[in-house]
Design a protein around this motif. Sequence first.
Motif, PDB file in Angstrom:
ATOM      1  N   LEU A  32       0.826  -1.204   0.000  1.00 17.86           N
ATOM      2  CA  LEU A  32       0.000   0.000   0.000  1.00 17.86           C
ATOM      3  C   LEU A  32       0.862   1.256   0.000  1.00 17.86           C
ATOM      4  O   LEU A  32       0.592   2.206  -0.744  1.00 17.86           O
ATOM      5  CB  LEU A  32      -0.942  -0.006   1.200  1.00 17.86           C
ATOM      6  N   LEU A  33       1.910   1.257   0.802  1.00 14.38           N
ATOM      7  CA  LEU A  33       2.813   2.409   0.847  1.00 14.38           C
ATOM      8  C   LEU A  33       3.560   2.585  -0.471  1.00 14.38           C
ATOM      9  O   LEU A  33       3.736   3.706  -0.955  1.00 14.38           O
ATOM     10  CB  LEU A  33       3.799   2.255   2.002  1.00 14.38           C
ATOM     11  N   VAL A  34       3.992   1.487  -1.083  1.00 12.46           N
ATOM     12  CA  VAL A  34       4.680   1.561  -2.374  1.00 12.46           C
ATOM     13  C   VAL A  34       3.732   2.088  -3.450  1.00 12.46           C
ATOM     14  O   VAL A  34       4.106   2.941  -4.257  1.00 12.46           O
ATOM     15  CB  VAL A  34       5.254   0.184  -2.765  1.00 12.46           C
ATOM     16  N   ALA A  35       2.500   1.607  -3.457  1.00 14.48           N
ATOM     17  CA  ALA A  35       1.523   2.078  -4.440  1.00 14.48           C
ATOM     18  C   ALA A  35       1.246   3.567  -4.267  1.00 14.48           C
ATOM     19  O   ALA A  35       1.152   4.305  -5.248  1.00 14.48           O
ATOM     20  CB  ALA A  35       0.230   1.273  -4.324  1.00 14.48           C
ATOM     21  N   ALA A  36       1.128   4.015  -3.035  1.00 12.46           N
ATOM     22  CA  ALA A  36       0.899   5.439  -2.770  1.00 12.46           C
ATOM     23  C   ALA A  36       2.094   6.268  -3.212  1.00 12.46           C
ATOM     24  O   ALA A  36       1.936   7.346  -3.809  1.00 12.46           O
ATOM     25  CB  ALA A  36       0.614   5.664  -1.290  1.00 12.46           C
ATOM     26  N   ALA A  37       3.314   5.762  -2.964  1.00  9.98           N
ATOM     27  CA  ALA A  37       4.518   6.487  -3.375  1.00  9.98           C
ATOM     28  C   ALA A  37       4.603   6.595  -4.896  1.00  9.98           C
ATOM     29  O   ALA A  37       4.950   7.655  -5.430  1.00  9.98           O
ATOM     30  CB  ALA A  37       5.755   5.790  -2.826  1.00  9.98           C
ATOM     31  N   VAL A  38       4.281   5.523  -5.594  1.00 12.82           N
ATOM     32  CA  VAL A  38       4.306   5.550  -7.062  1.00 12.82           C
ATOM     33  C   VAL A  38       3.256   6.516  -7.590  1.00 12.82           C
ATOM     34  O   VAL A  38       3.506   7.273  -8.540  1.00 12.82           O
ATOM     35  CB  VAL A  38       4.092   4.130  -7.629  1.00 12.82           C
ATOM     36  N   LEU A  39       2.086   6.536  -6.995  1.00 14.35           N
ATOM     37  CA  LEU A  39       1.027   7.446  -7.421  1.00 14.35           C
ATOM     38  C   LEU A  39       1.440   8.898  -7.210  1.00 14.35           C
ATOM     39  O   LEU A  39       1.265   9.733  -8.104  1.00 14.35           O
ATOM     40  CB  LEU A  39      -0.268   7.153  -6.662  1.00 14.35           C
ATOM     41  N   ILE A  40       2.013   9.197  -6.066  1.00 14.90           N
ATOM     42  CA  ILE A  40       2.465  10.572  -5.793  1.00 14.90           C
ATOM     43  C   ILE A  40       3.589  10.968  -6.738  1.00 14.90           C
ATOM     44  O   ILE A  40       3.608  12.074  -7.280  1.00 14.90           O
ATOM     45  CB  ILE A  40       2.875  10.707  -4.317  1.00 14.90           C
ATOM     46  N   TYR A  41       4.534  10.057  -6.963  1.00 14.50           N
ATOM     47  CA  TYR A  41       5.643  10.338  -7.885  1.00 14.50           C
ATOM     48  C   TYR A  41       5.114  10.624  -9.296  1.00 14.50           C
ATOM     49  O   TYR A  41       5.513  11.586  -9.944  1.00 14.50           O
ATOM     50  CB  TYR A  41       6.616   9.159  -7.910  1.00 14.50           C
ATOM     51  N   THR A  42       4.195   9.788  -9.757  1.00 12.11           N
ATOM     52  CA  THR A  42       3.628   9.970 -11.094  1.00 12.11           C
ATOM     53  C   THR A  42       2.858  11.277 -11.176  1.00 12.11           C
ATOM     54  O   THR A  42       2.926  11.976 -12.191  1.00 12.11           O
ATOM     55  CB  THR A  42       2.698   8.789 -11.446  1.00 12.11           C
ATOM     56  N   LEU A  43       2.139  11.625 -10.134  1.00 12.53           N
ATOM     57  CA  LEU A  43       1.383  12.870 -10.112  1.00 12.53           C
ATOM     58  C   LEU A  43       2.304  14.080 -10.209  1.00 12.53           C
ATOM     59  O   LEU A  43       1.997  15.050 -10.904  1.00 12.53           O
ATOM     60  CB  LEU A  43       0.545  12.948  -8.832  1.00 12.53           C
ATOM     61  N   ILE A  44       3.451  14.009  -9.562  1.00 11.84           N
ATOM     62  CA  ILE A  44       4.392  15.130  -9.579  1.00 11.84           C
ATOM     63  C   ILE A  44       5.140  15.203 -10.907  1.00 11.84           C
ATOM     64  O   ILE A  44       5.295  16.278 -11.481  1.00 11.84           O
ATOM     65  CB  ILE A  44       5.379  15.016  -8.399  1.00 11.84           C
ATOM     66  N   VAL A  45       5.587  14.065 -11.425  1.00 15.86           N
ATOM     67  CA  VAL A  45       6.451  14.048 -12.607  1.00 15.86           C
ATOM     68  C   VAL A  45       5.652  14.127 -13.911  1.00 15.86           C
ATOM     69  O   VAL A  45       6.041  14.830 -14.839  1.00 15.86           O
ATOM     70  CB  VAL A  45       7.345  12.791 -12.589  1.00 15.86           C
ATOM     71  N   HIS A  46       4.535  13.403 -13.984  1.00 15.45           N
ATOM     72  CA  HIS A  46       3.743  13.331 -15.221  1.00 15.45           C
ATOM     73  C   HIS A  46       2.257  13.572 -14.938  1.00 15.45           C
ATOM     74  O   HIS A  46       1.426  12.666 -15.100  1.00 15.45           O
ATOM     75  CB  HIS A  46       3.897  11.954 -15.875  1.00 15.45           C
ATOM     76  N   PRO A  47       1.882  14.769 -14.546  1.00 16.94           N
ATOM     77  CA  PRO A  47       0.473  14.985 -14.174  1.00 16.94           C
ATOM     78  C   PRO A  47      -0.497  14.840 -15.349  1.00 16.94           C
ATOM     79  O   PRO A  47      -1.597  14.327 -15.181  1.00 16.94           O
ATOM     80  CB  PRO A  47       0.458  16.391 -13.606  1.00 16.94           C
ATOM     81  N   THR A  48      -0.105  15.258 -16.545  1.00 24.43           N
ATOM     82  CA  THR A  48      -1.032  15.151 -17.674  1.00 24.43           C
ATOM     83  C   THR A  48      -1.230  13.707 -18.093  1.00 24.43           C
ATOM     84  O   THR A  48      -2.336  13.306 -18.449  1.00 24.43           O
ATOM     85  CB  THR A  48      -0.537  15.983 -18.872  1.00 24.43           C
ATOM     86  N   ALA A  49      -0.170  12.909 -18.040  1.00 24.23           N
ATOM     87  CA  ALA A  49      -0.299  11.494 -18.389  1.00 24.23           C
ATOM     88  C   ALA A  49      -1.204  10.775 -17.395  1.00 24.23           C
ATOM     89  O   ALA A  49      -2.035   9.946 -17.780  1.00 24.23           O
ATOM     90  CB  ALA A  49       1.067  10.830 -18.431  1.00 24.23           C
ATOM     91  N   LEU A  50      -1.047  11.101 -16.125  1.00 26.09           N
ATOM     92  CA  LEU A  50      -1.892  10.493 -15.106  1.00 26.09           C
ATOM     93  C   LEU A  50      -3.354  10.914 -15.295  1.00 26.09           C
ATOM     94  O   LEU A  50      -4.257  10.088 -15.203  1.00 26.09           O
ATOM     95  CB  LEU A  50      -1.416  10.886 -13.711  1.00 26.09           C
ATOM     96  N   GLY A  51      -3.564  12.173 -15.612  1.00 25.54           N
ATOM     97  CA  GLY A  51      -4.929  12.657 -15.864  1.00 25.54           C
ATOM     98  C   GLY A  51      -5.558  11.992 -17.066  1.00 25.54           C
ATOM     99  O   GLY A  51      -6.737  11.626 -17.047  1.00 25.54           O
ATOM    100  N   ASP A  52      -4.772  11.805 -18.126  1.00 20.06           N
ATOM    101  CA  ASP A  52      -5.281  11.119 -19.311  1.00 20.06           C
ATOM    102  C   ASP A  52      -5.654   9.677 -18.990  1.00 20.06           C
ATOM    103  O   ASP A  52      -6.670   9.158 -19.469  1.00 20.06           O
ATOM    104  CB  ASP A  52      -4.245  11.148 -20.438  1.00 20.06           C
TER     105      ASP A  52
END
Length: 53
Positions: free
Chosen positions: A8-28
């Motif tokens: 759960l912590l790893v998944a949350a960290a990956v989600l936060i990292y992706t949100l910071i680095v690639h916000p448009t890709a995550l939104g798409d």
Amino acid sequence: MKPKKVLLLVAAAVLIYTLIVHPTALGDGVQTILGWIGDGLNSIVAFFKSTVD
């Protein structure tokens, strides 16, 4: 730590990292997934409407 909590912590960290680095890709990606869910719900509604008529 329990494996479930670690995952759960790893998944949350990956989600936060992706949100910071690639916000448009995550939104798409989220928009695509929500589109699939909407299409599926529309298909279910159409099926039940056709069985009632």
